[in-house]
Design an enzyme around this catalytic site. Structure first.
Site, mmCIF file in Angstrom:
data_model
loop_
_atom_site.group_PDB
_atom_site.id
_atom_site.type_symbol
_atom_site.label_atom_id
_atom_site.label_comp_id
_atom_site.label_asym_id
_atom_site.label_seq_id
_atom_site.Cartn_x
_atom_site.Cartn_y
_atom_site.Cartn_z
ATOM 1 N N LYS A 204 -12.814 0.595 86.901
ATOM 2 C CA LYS A 204 -11.942 1.636 87.436
ATOM 3 C C LYS A 204 -12.438 3.010 86.986
ATOM 4 O O LYS A 204 -12.553 3.926 87.775
ATOM 5 C CB LYS A 204 -10.503 1.398 86.975
ATOM 6 C CG LYS A 204 -9.549 2.376 87.596
ATOM 7 C CD LYS A 204 -8.135 2.212 87.085
ATOM 8 C CE LYS A 204 -7.318 3.404 87.547
ATOM 9 N NZ LYS A 204 -6.017 3.482 86.904
ATOM 10 N N GLU A 210 -19.317 -1.392 77.926
ATOM 11 C CA GLU A 210 -19.869 -2.718 78.212
ATOM 12 C C GLU A 210 -20.380 -2.796 79.641
ATOM 13 O O GLU A 210 -21.518 -3.225 79.906
ATOM 14 C CB GLU A 210 -18.801 -3.804 78.016
ATOM 15 C CG GLU A 210 -18.338 -4.006 76.594
ATOM 16 C CD GLU A 210 -17.172 -3.107 76.197
ATOM 17 O OE1 GLU A 210 -17.021 -2.011 76.800
ATOM 18 O OE2 GLU A 210 -16.425 -3.481 75.277
ATOM 19 N N GLY A 261 -5.742 -1.332 85.324
ATOM 20 C CA GLY A 261 -6.837 -2.309 85.307
ATOM 21 C C GLY A 261 -6.345 -3.753 85.408
ATOM 22 O O GLY A 261 -6.851 -4.542 86.209
ATOM 23 N N ARG A 262 -5.333 -4.110 84.622
ATOM 24 C CA ARG A 262 -4.867 -5.508 84.617
ATOM 25 C C ARG A 262 -4.029 -5.845 85.841
ATOM 26 O O ARG A 262 -3.585 -6.976 85.991
ATOM 27 C CB ARG A 262 -4.121 -5.807 83.322
ATOM 28 C CG ARG A 262 -2.996 -4.849 83.015
ATOM 29 C CD ARG A 262 -2.585 -4.945 81.561
ATOM 30 N NE ARG A 262 -1.609 -3.922 81.200
ATOM 31 C CZ ARG A 262 -1.915 -2.689 80.804
ATOM 32 N NH1 ARG A 262 -3.182 -2.318 80.746
ATOM 33 N NH2 ARG A 262 -0.980 -1.830 80.478
ATOM 34 N N GLU A 347 -1.564 -6.598 76.713
ATOM 35 C CA GLU A 347 -1.975 -5.203 76.886
ATOM 36 C C GLU A 347 -0.812 -4.380 77.452
ATOM 37 O O GLU A 347 -0.693 -3.193 77.172
ATOM 38 C CB GLU A 347 -3.215 -5.101 77.792
ATOM 39 C CG GLU A 347 -3.936 -3.774 77.677
ATOM 40 C CD GLU A 347 -5.305 -3.754 78.313
ATOM 41 O OE1 GLU A 347 -6.329 -3.650 77.594
ATOM 42 O OE2 GLU A 347 -5.395 -3.847 79.560
ATOM 43 N N HIS A 378 -5.083 -32.699 73.076
ATOM 44 C CA HIS A 378 -5.958 -33.322 72.074
ATOM 45 C C HIS A 378 -6.549 -32.292 71.133
ATOM 46 O O HIS A 378 -7.546 -32.552 70.460
ATOM 47 C CB HIS A 378 -7.051 -34.121 72.787
ATOM 48 C CG HIS A 378 -6.472 -35.186 73.664
ATOM 49 N ND1 HIS A 378 -6.078 -36.418 73.176
ATOM 50 C CD2 HIS A 378 -6.139 -35.167 74.978
ATOM 51 C CE1 HIS A 378 -5.562 -37.126 74.168
ATOM 52 N NE2 HIS A 378 -5.573 -36.395 75.270
ATOM 53 N N LYS A 487 -12.786 1.820 70.491
ATOM 54 C CA LYS A 487 -13.891 2.322 71.332
ATOM 55 C C LYS A 487 -14.582 3.494 70.637
ATOM 56 O O LYS A 487 -15.802 3.575 70.577
ATOM 57 C CB LYS A 487 -13.344 2.819 72.670
ATOM 58 C CG LYS A 487 -12.984 1.747 73.661
ATOM 59 C CD LYS A 487 -12.606 2.416 74.974
ATOM 60 C CE LYS A 487 -11.952 1.449 75.926
ATOM 61 N NZ LYS A 487 -11.415 2.093 77.124
HETATM 62 O O1 F6P Z 1 -10.162 -1.162 77.255
HETATM 63 C C1 F6P Z 1 -9.147 -1.764 77.986
HETATM 64 C C2 F6P Z 1 -9.334 -1.493 79.416
HETATM 65 O O2 F6P Z 1 -9.069 -0.156 79.631
HETATM 66 C C3 F6P Z 1 -8.468 -2.373 80.295
HETATM 67 O O3 F6P Z 1 -7.196 -1.879 80.452
HETATM 68 C C4 F6P Z 1 -9.267 -2.424 81.542
HETATM 69 O O4 F6P Z 1 -8.878 -3.476 82.368
HETATM 70 C C5 F6P Z 1 -10.658 -2.572 80.991
HETATM 71 O O5 F6P Z 1 -10.658 -1.767 79.843
HETATM 72 C C6 F6P Z 1 -11.762 -2.178 81.919
HETATM 73 O O6 F6P Z 1 -11.652 -0.844 82.336
HETATM 74 P P1 F6P Z 1 -12.515 -0.303 83.529
HETATM 75 O O7 F6P Z 1 -12.127 -1.056 84.766
HETATM 76 O O8 F6P Z 1 -12.205 1.149 83.632
HETATM 77 O O9 F6P Z 1 -13.954 -0.539 83.211
#
Ligand code: F6P
Length: 517
Positions: A204, A210, A261-262, A347, A378, A487
């Site tokens: 987003k 990452e 995001g979620r 979250e 199990h 972060k």
């Molecule tokens: O760090 C948490 C977060 O902001 C989540 O809320 C989100 O889903 C994820 O990182 C990824 O964010 P983005 O879609 O901006 O890369």
């Protein structure tokens, strides 16, 4: 919208009195023996699914008081404010409109619709994204689709592609890379042919470390492995279209700022799902979620499943003191569902201040975790049956199987039923280690079949139950400031790893850095 703290309402006090006055000791076995109607009273039909809540430690009075609590806390008004597009995500000054993403195309133009612009944007993006998905599906030169994203830009699409594997008709392989750990990307790249791969960069913000690191590495790999046409092989799913273009990606599908995001599976972030199951399938997913939205918006509190579940969550967390909930999907295709629900709930509601920044004096989000059944039986069900903590379990079963193997499905369903039954009934034994205390609560969800529609409904149900408990607690379920400090420090420590500068670091971190050098 300023709200009354839930623990200062009359309903909360009445709930506390009800709890102290005997509800704390409610025994499910006695409750069933005393009330032949208990199953009916605590079962609920909702779009595409059925839920049996009767094996929870509640009675009619508990529920009546919880409905009172919802009224006093203004949960219905708050829900309506979300649907109306009010800026209920106050700390980010944003509306929360993911439900708009699953609305069907408006039949007639809405003249004075305050959300008309957003509705039009949603339809434009959806149509473009689905047309693109259909084109990729019929493009036989693309054999592999790699989604690079993390958190909400990974968990939802990955979970849904797995969950709907029976509906995946694209004839392509799907890969999901989220971790900064290069082992993950390297292992995927090793299977690919650059000329036959489509990379979807889902972020987003288009700033997540990452995702950007993995995207850059994927781009380098693409160029060094004979890949030529970046425009044809890289697509961005993002709100930050400018950053995507600067990165060198021309094909961009927009994610609106009012989609968390979620909650973004329903947006362009769902592109891998649309490629996997096709435009009609993706519309089916939206249809199921929309049906649940309508239920949540219109059903009376007493027959509103997200409301009943969200309020049960408050009872379990704040009165019975259960700090954890285990998710047990008895369908292997739902194996990533616990991870998805973990982000959704923890979250969203893992906060300890209300929307006005006031410190809360009660617990909020429980720990959400789980594995598919029967595997979990199990591994950790021992603790669920005989451990020192009571952990409510949520069973999710699918009535109809789609495989042809004889006997398996019946045994699978029998196991889910048996576990819920055993947790509740227990088994007295004079020898302590053979004694099962019982009276352990569970909720049982039944889907007729695992389809895009039923999955959509199941996920929307969980979004809304999280909304309900968050609304009672008075917290902002739509921000996530808690991930920021980590972060920031990762970037600071990352620089120190290069320079070796340990000044000002705590001795433990400094010692570990020396060791890792
Ligand atoms: O760090 C948490 C977060 O902001 C989540 O809320 C989100 O889903 C994820 O990182 C990824 O964010 P983005 O879609 O901006 O890369």
């Amino acid at each position: 919208m300023s709200r009354i703290p839930c623990d200062q309402t009359a309903a909360w006090k009445a709930l506390q009195a009800h709890f102290d006055g005997g509800a704390h000791a409610l025994d499910l076995r006695d409750a069933f023996a005393a009330d032949a109607q208990r199953v009916q009273a605590f079962s609920q039909e909702a779009p595409y699914l059925f839920a049996d809540l009767s094996k929870n430690r509640i009675d009619a009075r508990t529920e009546a008081l919880l409905f009172e609590l919802a009224r006093e806390c203004g949960v219905e008004r708050y829900r309506d404010a979300m649907f109306a597009g009010d800026l209920i995500n106050g700390s980010e000054h944003r509306a929360v409109l993911h439900c708009l993403l699953r609305e069907p195309t408006p039949a007639t133009p809405r003249g004075a619709d305050p959300l008309g612009l957003q509705r039009a944007q949603v339809q434009t993006t959806l149509q473009a994204m689905l047309a693109f998905a259909q084109r990729i599906r019929s493009d036989e030169s693309i054999t592999d689709v790699v989604n690079i994203g993390i958190g909400g830009s990974d968990l939802g699409p990955q979970m849904a592609v797995q969950a709907l594997s029976e509906h995946v008709t694209a004839g392509k392989r799907f890969h999901f890379v989220s971790n900064i750990d290069g082992h993950e990307l390297a292992a995927v790249l090793a299977q690919l042919d650059a000329a036959k791969t489509l990379f979807l960069i889902a972020s987003k913000t288009f700033t997540t470390v990452e995702t950007m690191s993995n995207a850059r590495s994927a781009l380098r790999w693409f160029s060094s492995h004979g890949g030529r046409d970046v425009a044809q092989h890289f697509v961005a799913l993002t709100q930050n279209t400018q950053a995507a273009r600067e990165f060198g990606i021309d094909t961009v599908f927009g994610v609106e700022e009012w989609v968390g995001g979620r909650y973004s599976l329903w947006s362009a972030v769902g592109l891998p799902v649309a490629i996997a199951i096709g435009a009609d399938g993706f519309r089916g997913l939206l249809e199921g979620a929309h049906a649940m939205d309508l239920h949540f918006r219109s059903a009376d509190l007493k027959s509103n499943l997200p409301m009943r579940l969200g309020l049960l969550d408050v009872w379990n967390r704040n009165f019975l003191g259960f700090a954890s909930r285990s998710i047990a999907p008895y369908h292997s295709a739902l194996r990533r569902l616990p991870a998805y629900l973990q982000q959704l709930e923890m979250e969203s509601n893992g906060k300890r201040v209300d929307t006005d920044g006031r410190r809360l004096r009660h617990g909020t989000a429980p720990v959400i975790w789980g594995e598919p059944g029967t595997n979990g039986q199990h591994a950790y069900f021992q603790m669920l049956h005989q451990g020192s903590d009571v952990i409510p379990v949520e069973f999710i079963v699918v009535r109809h199987r789609t495989h042809a193997l004889q006997g398996h499905h019946e045994v699978l369903l029998a196991n889910a039923l048996a576990q819920a039954h055993a947790l509740m009934t227990g088994k007295a034994d004079a020898q302590g280690h053979r004694d099962f205390p019982g009276n352990r609560p569970s909720t049982f969800f039944v889907l007729d079949s695992l389809t895009p529609q039923s999955l959509g409904a199941l996920l929307a149900l969980h979004e809304h139950r999280v909304f309900v408990s968050g609304a009672v607690w008075g917290i902002n379920s739509f921000d996530q400031w808690g991930v920021e400090l980590g972060k920031l420090l990762a970037s600071n420590i990352g620089e120190r790893m290069l320079t070796g500068d340990l000044t000002g670091l705590d001795p433990s971190t400094a010692g570990l850095m020396r060791r890792l050098k």
